[in-house]
Design a protein around this motif. Structure first.
Motif, PDB file in Angstrom:
ATOM      1  N   UNK A   1     -29.344  12.741  -3.405  1.00 42.61           N
ATOM      2  CA  UNK A   1     -28.200  13.063  -4.257  1.00 42.61           C
ATOM      3  C   UNK A   1     -27.352  11.811  -4.467  1.00 42.61           C
ATOM      4  N   UNK A   2     -27.065  11.516  -5.732  1.00 39.45           N
ATOM      5  CA  UNK A   2     -26.230  10.337  -6.032  1.00 39.45           C
ATOM      6  C   UNK A   2     -24.835  10.803  -6.387  1.00 39.45           C
ATOM      7  N   UNK A   3     -23.888  10.412  -5.558  1.00 39.27           N
ATOM      8  CA  UNK A   3     -22.515  10.899  -5.737  1.00 39.27           C
ATOM      9  C   UNK A   3     -21.597   9.738  -6.076  1.00 39.27           C
ATOM     10  N   UNK A   4     -20.795   9.924  -7.128  1.00 42.32           N
ATOM     11  CA  UNK A   4     -19.796   8.914  -7.490  1.00 42.32           C
ATOM     12  C   UNK A   4     -18.411   9.487  -7.208  1.00 42.32           C
ATOM     13  N   UNK A   5     -17.614   8.752  -6.440  1.00 45.77           N
ATOM     14  CA  UNK A   5     -16.250   9.208  -6.149  1.00 45.77           C
ATOM     15  C   UNK A   5     -15.257   8.231  -6.784  1.00 45.77           C
ATOM     16  N   UNK A   6     -14.380   8.771  -7.645  1.00 43.95           N
ATOM     17  CA  UNK A   6     -13.388   7.921  -8.316  1.00 43.95           C
ATOM     18  C   UNK A   6     -12.147   7.841  -7.440  1.00 43.95           C
ATOM     19  N   UNK A   7     -11.754   6.634  -7.102  1.00 47.55           N
ATOM     20  CA  UNK A   7     -10.561   6.497  -6.265  1.00 47.55           C
ATOM     21  C   UNK A   7      -9.509   5.650  -6.985  1.00 47.55           C
ATOM     22  N   UNK A   8      -8.280   6.057  -6.838  1.00 45.65           N
ATOM     23  CA  UNK A   8      -7.219   5.263  -7.439  1.00 45.65           C
ATOM     24  C   UNK A   8      -6.259   4.792  -6.356  1.00 45.65           C
ATOM     25  N   UNK A   9      -5.525   3.761  -6.724  1.00 47.41           N
ATOM     26  CA  UNK A   9      -4.573   3.148  -5.806  1.00 47.41           C
ATOM     27  C   UNK A   9      -3.217   3.799  -6.070  1.00 47.41           C
ATOM     28  N   UNK A  10      -2.560   4.256  -5.007  1.00 48.81           N
ATOM     29  CA  UNK A  10      -1.279   4.936  -5.202  1.00 48.81           C
ATOM     30  C   UNK A  10      -0.268   4.419  -4.196  1.00 48.81           C
ATOM     31  N   UNK A  11       1.015   4.449  -4.558  1.00 52.01           N
ATOM     32  CA  UNK A  11       2.022   4.036  -3.578  1.00 52.01           C
ATOM     33  C   UNK A  11       2.078   5.048  -2.436  1.00 52.01           C
ATOM     34  N   UNK A  12       2.302   4.569  -1.251  1.00 46.27           N
ATOM     35  CA  UNK A  12       2.486   5.425  -0.090  1.00 46.27           C
ATOM     36  C   UNK A  12       3.503   6.519  -0.404  1.00 46.27           C
ATOM     37  N   UNK A  13       3.290   7.721   0.167  1.00 41.24           N
ATOM     38  CA  UNK A  13       4.146   8.853  -0.225  1.00 41.24           C
ATOM     39  C   UNK A  13       5.619   8.652   0.105  1.00 41.24           C
ATOM     40  N   UNK A  14       5.916   7.702   1.002  1.00 41.62           N
ATOM     41  CA  UNK A  14       7.328   7.492   1.333  1.00 41.62           C
ATOM     42  C   UNK A  14       7.919   6.276   0.603  1.00 41.62           C
ATOM     43  N   UNK A  15       7.142   5.669  -0.297  1.00 41.54           N
ATOM     44  CA  UNK A  15       7.589   4.439  -0.960  1.00 41.54           C
ATOM     45  C   UNK A  15       8.866   4.658  -1.761  1.00 41.54           C
ATOM     46  N   UNK A  16       9.689   3.618  -1.778  1.00 38.76           N
ATOM     47  CA  UNK A  16      10.906   3.665  -2.588  1.00 38.76           C
ATOM     48  C   UNK A  16      10.503   3.494  -4.052  1.00 38.76           C
ATOM     49  N   UNK A  17      11.011   4.370  -4.893  1.00 35.65           N
ATOM     50  CA  UNK A  17      10.634   4.303  -6.305  1.00 35.65           C
ATOM     51  C   UNK A  17      11.723   3.542  -7.068  1.00 35.65           C
ATOM     52  N   UNK A  18      11.340   2.356  -7.571  1.00 34.64           N
ATOM     53  CA  UNK A  18      12.277   1.550  -8.356  1.00 34.64           C
ATOM     54  C   UNK A  18      11.485   0.856  -9.453  1.00 34.64           C
ATOM     55  N   UNK A  19      12.201   0.314 -10.455  1.00 33.35           N
ATOM     56  CA  UNK A  19      11.510  -0.272 -11.603  1.00 33.35           C
ATOM     57  C   UNK A  19      12.046  -1.658 -11.919  1.00 33.35           C
ATOM     58  N   UNK A  20      11.209  -2.469 -12.570  1.00 31.40           N
ATOM     59  CA  UNK A  20      11.632  -3.814 -12.973  1.00 31.40           C
ATOM     60  C   UNK A  20      11.363  -3.998 -14.463  1.00 31.40           C
ATOM     61  N   UNK A  21      11.553  -5.218 -14.940  1.00 31.19           N
ATOM     62  CA  UNK A  21      11.287  -5.562 -16.342  1.00 31.19           C
ATOM     63  C   UNK A  21      11.969  -4.586 -17.297  1.00 31.19           C
ATOM     64  N   UNK A  22      13.264  -4.421 -17.123  1.00 31.47           N
ATOM     65  CA  UNK A  22      14.009  -3.511 -17.993  1.00 31.47           C
ATOM     66  C   UNK A  22      13.500  -2.092 -17.875  1.00 31.47           C
ATOM     67  N   UNK A  23      13.228  -1.667 -16.638  1.00 28.41           N
ATOM     68  CA  UNK A  23      12.748  -0.306 -16.376  1.00 28.41           C
ATOM     69  C   UNK A  23      11.452   0.054 -17.093  1.00 28.41           C
ATOM     70  N   UNK A  24      10.566  -0.926 -17.241  1.00 30.33           N
ATOM     71  CA  UNK A  24       9.292  -0.608 -17.878  1.00 30.33           C
ATOM     72  C   UNK A  24       8.125  -0.713 -16.898  1.00 30.33           C
ATOM     73  N   UNK A  25       8.385  -1.297 -15.703  1.00 29.23           N
ATOM     74  CA  UNK A  25       7.298  -1.464 -14.730  1.00 29.23           C
ATOM     75  C   UNK A  25       7.724  -0.953 -13.364  1.00 29.23           C
ATOM     76  N   UNK A  26       6.759  -0.350 -12.655  1.00 28.74           N
ATOM     77  CA  UNK A  26       7.021   0.094 -11.291  1.00 28.74           C
ATOM     78  C   UNK A  26       7.199  -1.130 -10.403  1.00 28.74           C
ATOM     79  N   UNK A  27       8.249  -1.132  -9.602  1.00 28.84           N
ATOM     80  CA  UNK A  27       8.533  -2.267  -8.730  1.00 28.84           C
ATOM     81  C   UNK A  27       7.666  -2.173  -7.474  1.00 28.84           C
ATOM     82  N   UNK A  28       6.667  -3.060  -7.393  1.00 32.06           N
ATOM     83  CA  UNK A  28       5.712  -2.981  -6.293  1.00 32.06           C
ATOM     84  C   UNK A  28       6.180  -3.734  -5.054  1.00 32.06           C
ATOM     85  N   UNK A  29       7.315  -4.427  -5.162  1.00 31.16           N
ATOM     86  CA  UNK A  29       7.772  -5.249  -4.034  1.00 31.16           C
ATOM     87  C   UNK A  29       7.952  -4.382  -2.792  1.00 31.16           C
TER      88      UNK A  29
END
Ligand SMILES: Cc1cc2nc3c(=O)[nH]c(=O)nc-3n(C[C@H](O)[C@H](O)[C@H](O)COP(=O)(O)OP(=O)(O)OC[C@H]3O[C@@H](n4cnc5c(N)ncnc54)[C@H](O)[C@@H]3O)c2cc1C
Ligand SMILES: Nc1ncnc2c1ncn2[C@@H]1O[C@H](COP(=O)(O)O)[C@@H](O)[C@H]1O
Lengths: 315, 244
Positions: free
Chosen positions: B1-29
């Motif tokens: 059986x050939x299985x493909x699992x799609x995984x995405x990168x996500x911020x940790x569930x406790x991450x502080x949510x803030x934005x940069x570039x005039x509120x157009x980008x998620x602040x990854x700092x």
């Protein structure tokens, strides 16, 4: 150009979410001076009701083979209805059905999709909650056909006087690889995602034997019951009651949380609620920061007292 | 059986949510990134269990930049056989879905597993799009997946209940709670992950259908109104909040 709404039905009747989606579509059609047309798949009655929410025409594919949910077939039906009506905007509810069908349709029509919209679009820009309700994003759809799925309980319904004509619509359905073997409907219990009021409890209730007061209060309020994740994990409550980041996301009018600390992962599933009430013995519990009303006290005392007070109010 | 699992990168569930570039980008700092929980706990682990029971391979696939490599290595440490990263900036769900579908069609898989949604953009879109692009069934919000020969027996959540279905032939599935129990990688897995293949392939030329214009943060709650008695609370809920 018109707005096409996929109105979902369950056991032969339109769902609450279907009316919400219809109304969202109708408000959008009114704002842009076009018609709101609904498409319904499978055996269902009472479709003219959609007129009250602003739909002018219902296209009904009554083929009984659509009664078993198959997103591939429904996407096909909606695509056909799109081409017949020339609709440039298609609206779904962001519920189990919408989550299955809208993305398929998006790929089929190469049409941009914003899922979980919480407001009417501003031009081609649609607002939705992201980061589990911790922020909002404004997303522009850049394709000619636009698909929007609406988060349940997030847009006010406006009664738009009118009546809808119901027309039979026939579609050749594709055969698909899915065979439905069994459907286990939940009892008559109110579905958690559709409930206006939710009474929820956490580890602070100490044990499953104490849930009687949660259920009684919920019953008196016509509410659904929910719980925090550890409570479902240890088996005090059924898994389908678990709300939060890894459980269900809900946005009732009123969320009453007793004995829940308010961890960020719990809040992620409930922070869209309009009014939040927190009952906790610990005045420092983080949930109070997200609450509208709070009582610092024992759930075992407060919940029965609330029940009494509500009975009195109703009397 | 050939299985493909799609995984995405996500911020940790406790991450502080803030934005940069005039509120157009998620602040990854300062943000810790994890494998999106549904992808890791449910899709990947169930894929590994099926492989362990029936033989075959589990490949994890991510569409993203080199900053995804740590989360890909984590998936390899948990037990995936190999990994593929399609080198692209993930601008839009349809764009990502096209990359995944192109890869899956070219390489032929018996099943493509994804999570029910990413915890950052909360789309619940990619699985359904991939299924349509591959012209195969899509089983969303699955809570159980068993194989009986070539037939998959799946439980999925539908409006008002649970449905048991059978699917023959390749399919795409989005995994929800109940599919499996999370696994913690052990030292051997972590060591082995270093030498497992992580192939980087170029993205195909595809268009996207949406653009993020900006982010806003929700208004602060005006503050909690503390009351002393249940009676008072019920009166406020009735008269002030008009919620009961
Ligand atoms: C990746 C991840 C995902 C997660 N997803 C979820 C999720 O989807 N949903 C979720 O709920 N959790 C989730 N969690 C768990 C979350 O972090 C918390 O651990 C959990 O929500 C705590 O549950 P609780 O509030 O019931 O229990 P506790 O944290 O133990 O809190 C119990 C509370 O009850 C109060 N209390 C005690 N006795 C009484 C009394 N007699 N009367 C009133 N109050 C009382 C205490 O003061 C305390 O605040 C997740 C965690 C992780 C890491
Ligand atoms: N960049 C990506 N690369 C690989 N898989 C992804 C990516 N983004 C999302 N997915 C998969 O698609 C699922 C649903 O994502 P979404 O539609 O964005 O909520 C996720 O749980 C992942 O399994």
């Amino acid at each position: 150009m018109s707005v096409l709404i996929y109105a979902d039905s369950n056991n032969g009747a339109l769902t609450k979410n279907a009316f919400e989606a219809a109304n969202y579509g109708a408000q959008l059609a009114q704002a842009t001076g076009t018609d709101a047309i609904a498409v319904v798949a499978g055996t269902a009655s009472g479709l003219e009701e959609l007129g009250k929410y602003g739909v002018s025409k219902v296209m009904h594919v009554s083929d009984a083979s659509l009664d078993n949910f198959d997103p591939q077939k429904i996407a096909h039906v909606v695509a056909q209805a799109t081409s017949v009506t020339g609709a440039d905007t298609i609206v779904f509810a962001h519920d189990y059905t919408g989550k299955s069908v809208a993305p398929r349709l998006s790929a089929k029509l190469d049409a941009g999709l914003v899922s979980g919209a919480i407001a009417l679009p501003n031009g081609n820009v649609v607002k939705k909650a992201v980061f589990s309700g911790k922020a909002f994003a404004e997303i522009e759809i850049t394709t000619a056909i636009k698909i929007i799925s609406v988060l349940p309980n997030s847009v006010d319904k406006l009664e738009i006087e009118g009546s809808a004509t119901v027309e039979a619509f026939s579609v050749d359905l594709p055969s698909t690889g899915i065979t439905v073997k069994e459907i286990k409907k939940e009892s008559t219990e109110l579905s958690l995602t559709e409930a206006d009021i939710v009474v929820s409890a956490g580890r602070g209730l100490k044990g499953p034997e104490n849930w009687g007061m949660v259920e009684e209060l919920a019953k008196e309020l016509g509410a659904a019951t929910a719980c925090s994740r550890p409570v479902a994990d240890i088996g005090w409550r059924p898994h389908h009651e678990h709300v939060g980041q890894t459980g269900l996301a809900i946005r009732p009018n009123l969320y009453i949380a007793a004995g829940i600390s308010g961890a960020i992962q719990h809040l992620a599933g409930v922070n869209g609620s309009k009014v939040i009430v927190v009952i906790n013995t610990d005045a420092e519990a983080p949930f109070f920061k997200a609450a509208d009303y709070g009582i610092v006290g024992y759930a075992f005392e407060i919940l029965p007292q609330m029940l009494e007070a509500i009975k009195k109010l109703k009397a | 059986m050939k299985i493909l699992v799609c995984i995405s990168k996500a911020p940790d569930t406790t991450a502080k949510i803030a934005f940069t570039d005039g509120n157009t980008k998620f602040d990854e700092a300062g943000v810790q990134f994890i494998v999106n929980p549904y992808d890791e706990w449910y899709a990947l682990v169930r894929g590994l269990e099926l492989k362990e029971a029936n033989g075959g391979t589990v490949t994890v696939l991510n569409v993203g930049g080199a900053d995804s490599d740590p989360i890909i290595r984590k998936a390899l440490a948990i037990g995936a056989d190999d990994a593929v990263r399609i080198d692209a900036e993930t601008t839009d769900a349809l764009y990502v879905a096209k990359q995944i579908a192109n890869y899956a069609k070219e390489n032929g898989f018996d099943m493509v597993l994804s999570g029910k949604e990413t915890i950052d953009y909360n789309g619940s879109q990619i699985g359904g799009m991939v299924a349509e692009l591959m012209d195969v069934p899509y089983v969303s919000l699955a809570s159980k997946l068993e194989m009986n020969g070539n037939t998959a027996i799946i439980e999925r959540e539908i409006e008002g209940g649970v449905e048991v279905i059978e699917v023959n032939g390749p399919f795409v599935l989005s995994a929800a709670k109940g599919m499996a129990e999370a696994r913690i990688p052990n030292m051997r897995g972590i060591m082995a992950a270093r030498s497992k293949p992580l192939t980087v392939v170029a993205a195909s030329d595809e268009s996207s259908a949406t653009v993020i214009k900006g982010f806003t943060l929700p208004p602060e709650k005006s503050g909690c109104k503390y009351v002393d008695t249940a009676e008072e609370l019920v009166a406020l809920l009735h008269n002030e909040a008009k919620a009961i």
